[in-house]
Design an enzyme around this catalytic site. Structure first.
Site, PDB file in Angstrom:
ATOM      1  N   ASN A   1       4.598  -6.541   5.767  1.00  0.00           N
ATOM      2  CA  ASN A   1       4.947  -7.843   6.333  1.00  0.00           C
ATOM      3  C   ASN A   1       4.191  -9.012   5.718  1.00  0.00           C
ATOM      4  O   ASN A   1       4.740 -10.115   5.621  1.00  0.00           O
ATOM      5  CB  ASN A   1       4.777  -7.819   7.849  1.00  0.00           C
ATOM      6  CG  ASN A   1       5.913  -7.079   8.515  1.00  0.00           C
ATOM      7  OD1 ASN A   1       7.064  -7.481   8.436  1.00  0.00           O
ATOM      8  ND2 ASN A   1       5.599  -5.952   9.149  1.00  0.00           N
TER       9      ASN A   1
ATOM     10  N   GLU B   1      -1.711  -6.779   7.417  1.00  0.00           N
ATOM     11  CA  GLU B   1      -0.388  -6.549   7.999  1.00  0.00           C
ATOM     12  C   GLU B   1      -0.196  -7.456   9.209  1.00  0.00           C
ATOM     13  O   GLU B   1      -1.176  -7.923   9.814  1.00  0.00           O
ATOM     14  CB  GLU B   1      -0.276  -5.066   8.405  1.00  0.00           C
ATOM     15  CG  GLU B   1       1.013  -4.641   9.086  1.00  0.00           C
ATOM     16  CD  GLU B   1       2.256  -4.917   8.259  1.00  0.00           C
ATOM     17  OE1 GLU B   1       2.615  -6.110   8.135  1.00  0.00           O
ATOM     18  OE2 GLU B   1       2.878  -3.956   7.759  1.00  0.00           O
TER      19      GLU B   1
ATOM     20  N   HIS C   1       0.830  -1.212   0.000  1.00  0.00           N
ATOM     21  CA  HIS C   1       0.000   0.000   0.000  1.00  0.00           C
ATOM     22  C   HIS C   1       0.863   1.259   0.000  1.00  0.00           C
ATOM     23  O   HIS C   1       2.001   1.265   0.477  1.00  0.00           O
ATOM     24  CB  HIS C   1      -0.942   0.007   1.209  1.00  0.00           C
ATOM     25  CG  HIS C   1      -0.232   0.037   2.526  1.00  0.00           C
ATOM     26  ND1 HIS C   1       0.312   1.192   3.055  1.00  0.00           N
ATOM     27  CD2 HIS C   1       0.031  -0.947   3.417  1.00  0.00           C
ATOM     28  CE1 HIS C   1       0.875   0.922   4.213  1.00  0.00           C
ATOM     29  NE2 HIS C   1       0.731  -0.369   4.459  1.00  0.00           N
TER      30      HIS C   1
END
Length: 250
Positions: free
Chosen positions: A186, A89, A11
Site C-alpha cells: 500500500n 505499510e 517486500h
C-alpha cells in the site's frame, strides 16, 4: 533525452502473507519463499545492469530484509540506506492479525475489498490500550500522538508517503543519484497512484506482486515516461491476481 530510473520493490512474501493475515504495521518477517523472491529480484536487477547510489525502506523488517537480500545479490551491501516509518505499510487497525478469508466470510467479500482497497475507507480502529497500538513500540517513540495511526485508509497513507517522496526521495534523484525503494503493497500503491495520476477507481484494482522489481523511467523534468516490471509477464500477472484474491471468502 536524459532518462532517470527508479526501482520499486514490494517486500517478498511475509509469514503473514503466507497465512493470509492482515499485517499492517505488525513486524512480521519474510517467509522462506519471501527470501527467495527478494534474492531473485536482486539477481534480475543485476542481470539487467542496475546498480544504485542510495536506498530507502520502511522500519518493518520484511521490507528491510528484502532490501538486504536485493543488495546482497547486487554486491552492494554497503549502500547507504534511510529507513522511515513514512514508507510503512498502511495501518490496518483492528484487522491486524486476522485471516483475510475468514474476515470475508464474516463481513462479505465486498466489505473486505473496500477495507483492503477502498481509497478513503478505514478499517475498524485500534484502541490505545491495544498491544498492537504503535505508541507501545520503541521505534515510534519520537512520533507525536497525532502521527500514530489507530487505522489508515489509502488516502491517509498517501498523506505521509507523498510528502516524503517530494521532500526527501525526489531531491536525491534530482541530484543524480540512482535510487531503489523497498517497501509495502500500500505504501507503493500510494506512490504509484501519485506518479501515474490514477483515479480512485483505478487504484482500487491495482495489485502489486511481492518481490518483483517495478522500474519507473522519468524525463529531464522528472515526469514519469513509462513503467514496467522486470521478469516473466505471465508469472507477474498470476502473482498480482493472487494478491487480489487474498481478501475473498473461500
Amino acid at each position: 533525452m536524459a532518462v532517470t530510473k527508479l526501482v520499486l520493490v514490494r517486500h517478498g512474501e511475509s509469514q503473514w502473507n503466507k497465512e493470509n493475515r492482515f499485517t499492517g504495521w505488525y513486524d512480521v518477517d519474510l517467509s522462506e519463499k519471501g527470501v527467495s523472491e527478494a534474492k531473485a529480484a536482486g539477481k534480475l536487477l543485476k542481470e539487467e545492469g542496475f546498480s544504485f547510489d542510495f536506498a530507502y525502506t520502511s522500519v518493518l523488517k520484511r521490507a528491510i530484509h528484502t532490501l538486504w537480500n536485493v543488495l546482497d545479490e547486487l554486491d552492494q551491501a554497503w549502500l547507504p540506506v534511510e529507513k522511515s516509518w513514512k514508507l510503512n505499510e498502511r495501518h490496518y487497525g483492528a484487522l491486524q492479525g486476522l485471516n483475510k478469508a475468514e474476515t470475508a466470510e464474516k463481513y462479505g467479500d465486498e466489505q473486505v475489498k473496500q477495507w483492503r482497497r477502498g481509497f478513503a475507507v478505514t478499517p475498524p480502529e485500534l484502541t490505545k490500550d491495544d498491544e498492537r497500538y504503535p505508541g507501545h513500540d520503541p521505534r515510534y517513540a519520537k512520533l507525536s500522538e497525532k502521527e500514530l495511526p489507530l487505522t489508515e485508509s489509502l488516502a491517509l497513507t498517501i498523506d505521509r508517503v507523498i510528502p516524503y517522496w517530494n521532500d526527501t526521495i525526489l531531491p536525491r534523484m534530482k541530484s543524480g543519484e540512482r535510487v531503489i525503494i523497498a517497501a509495502h503493497g500500500n505504501s507503493l500503491r500510494a506512490l504509484v497512484k501519485y506518479l501515474d495520476n490514477m483515479s480512485e477507481d483505478e487504484i482500487l484494482e491495482l495489485n502489486i506482486p511481492t518481490g518483483v522489481p517495478l522500474v519507473y523511467e522519468f524525463d529531464e523534468n522528472f515526469k514519469p515516461i513509462k513503467h514496467y516490471y522486470l521478469g516473466n509477464a505471465d508469472e507477474i500477472a498470476a502473482k498480482a491476481a493472487a494478491v487480489a484474491n487474498q481478501g475473498k471468502a473461500k
